[in-house]
Design an enzyme around this catalytic site. Structure first.
Site, mmCIF file in Angstrom:
data_model
loop_
_atom_site.group_PDB
_atom_site.id
_atom_site.type_symbol
_atom_site.label_atom_id
_atom_site.label_comp_id
_atom_site.label_asym_id
_atom_site.label_seq_id
_atom_site.Cartn_x
_atom_site.Cartn_y
_atom_site.Cartn_z
ATOM 1 N NE ARG A 103 32.850 47.264 37.573
ATOM 2 C CZ ARG A 103 33.414 46.917 38.899
ATOM 3 N NH1 ARG A 103 33.803 45.801 39.571
ATOM 4 N NH2 ARG A 103 33.311 47.951 39.692
ATOM 5 N NE ARG A 106 35.194 46.321 47.067
ATOM 6 C CZ ARG A 106 35.529 45.067 47.476
ATOM 7 N NH1 ARG A 106 35.476 44.633 48.594
ATOM 8 N NH2 ARG A 106 36.009 44.282 46.717
ATOM 9 C CB THR A 107 30.801 48.638 42.033
ATOM 10 O OG1 THR A 107 32.107 49.004 42.264
ATOM 11 C CG2 THR A 107 30.227 49.726 41.062
ATOM 12 C CG HIS A 140 35.170 52.798 39.125
ATOM 13 N ND1 HIS A 140 33.600 53.061 39.408
ATOM 14 C CD2 HIS A 140 35.407 51.590 39.899
ATOM 15 C CE1 HIS A 140 33.153 52.040 40.194
ATOM 16 N NE2 HIS A 140 34.311 51.316 40.435
ATOM 17 C CE LYS A 189 20.185 32.497 22.566
ATOM 18 N NZ LYS A 189 18.911 32.898 22.528
HETATM 19 C C1 NCD Z 1 37.945 48.702 41.485
HETATM 20 C C2 NCD Z 1 37.521 48.404 40.284
HETATM 21 O O1 NCD Z 1 36.624 47.551 39.959
HETATM 22 O O2 NCD Z 1 38.062 49.111 39.354
HETATM 23 N N1 NCD Z 1 36.797 47.914 42.388
HETATM 24 C C3 NCD Z 1 35.778 48.715 42.875
HETATM 25 O O3 NCD Z 1 35.147 49.067 42.298
HETATM 26 N N2 NCD Z 1 35.985 48.987 44.263
HETATM 27 C C4 NCD Z 1 39.124 48.596 42.029
HETATM 28 C C5 NCD Z 1 39.903 47.069 41.544
HETATM 29 O O4 NCD Z 1 39.182 46.157 41.002
HETATM 30 O O5 NCD Z 1 41.061 46.804 41.661
#
Ligand code: NCD
Length: 298
Positions: A100, A50-51, A128, A79
């Protein structure tokens, strides 16, 4: 230029401003060439559906383009390149970076080495913030956020979406009802920070004890990848599940949110009930991230 690292850095009026802006983009009142010629880098050192896709969709809808490091194993990270060097290099190619990373604090550190805005798309069990904006946006579609009673259920120890959301809600006078399996409670440091921000946080053993008295139920997945071993994961796995039966006698306007992916915490039978809003919530990732990108990319 500004970085989007933690909800802690936001004031209430800044959150409201971003939500209003997302609403404008949702109504398609946007210039499809607003970010023409701009380039976004997606650096995902952890899985994402999703993100990542909603950032890409948001960038494309504003006329911009994205490039990504698809496979960390095929990059110079193997590396031994440090994150700082990767960021220094990539920030020379693009106009903004979405990062991320499994380490808490990685996004903050990256922002210190980047010549372009960094958006934290999850730093370990930390924060997040773009998820929180879309969570708030989804709540606001159903009710004013001020003073709501929100039940936060699941892995509150490692869940970064839960941490970010809790901080944001403290700016709206919300009351937090927390329900977590043993050992996965909201960290004491976060509880005391929320307390200092004037937020009431009440703990429950069982979601059934509070489900009839809340306006929003925010369900999260147990963050299996953060556990030291599989045995400790299996001790708490499947310890809670929202079913249609559990939802008898809830407030009529209750909405159920989940950042997704779900791993058994919400019975699919709940999907067709009017309370279920988690798919709208994930859809809202696009207008919210359009607003964010539009704001930070200059
Ligand atoms: C979440 C995350 O990555 O923190 N996912 C997301 O971005 N919708 C929640 C999760 O992974 O449980």
């Amino acid at each position: 230029m500004y970085h989007i690292i933690s909800i802690r850095d936001f004031e209430r009026r800044e959150l409201d401003y971003m939500l209003d802006k997302a609403e404008e983009f949702d109504g398609r009142a946007c210039d499809p060439r607003a970010l023409e010629g701009k380039l976004l880098a997606l650096l995902f050192f952890e899985p994402s559906t999703r993100t990542r896709m909603s950032f890409e969709a948001a960038m494309a809808r504003l006329g911009g383009r994205s490039i990504s490091m698809d496979n960390v194993e095929a990059s110079s990270v193997v590396k031994g390149e440090t994150l700082a060097d990767t960021i220094r290099v990539v920030s020379g190619y693009v106009d903004a970076i979405v990062l991320r990373h499994p380490k808490e604090g990685a996004a903050r550190m990256a922002s210190e080495f980047s010549g372009v805005p960094v958006i934290n798309a999850g730093d370990g069990a930390g924060q997040h913030p773009s998820q929180t904006l879309l969570d708030l946006y989804t709540i606001r579609q159903s009710m004013p956020i001020d003073g709501i009673d929100l039940g936060l259920l699941g892995d509150l120890r490692y869940g970064r979406t839960a941490h970010s959301l809790a901080y944001a809600l403290s700016l709206y006078g919300a009351k937090l009802h927390v329900i977590a399996p043993n050992g996965l409670e909201l960290p004491a440091g976060i509880v005391s920070e929320l307390d200092e921000r004037g937020m009431e946080v009440v703990e429950y053993e069982d979601v059934n004890d509070i489900i009839r008295e809340i306006d929003v139920l925010y369900v999260t997945r147990i963050q299996r990848e953060r556990f030291p071993d599989t045995a400790s994961y299996f001790k708490v796995a499947s310890s809670y599940r929202i079913t249609p039966d559990l939802l008898a006698d809830v407030r009529q306007h209750l909405i159920i949110l989940h950042p997704l992916p779900r791993a058994g915490e919400i019975d699919p039978g709940v999907d067709r009930l009017p309370y279920a809003r988690y798919f709208e919530q994930s859809r809202n990732g696009v207008p919210v991230r359009m607003a964010l990108l539009h704001e930070v990319i200059r």
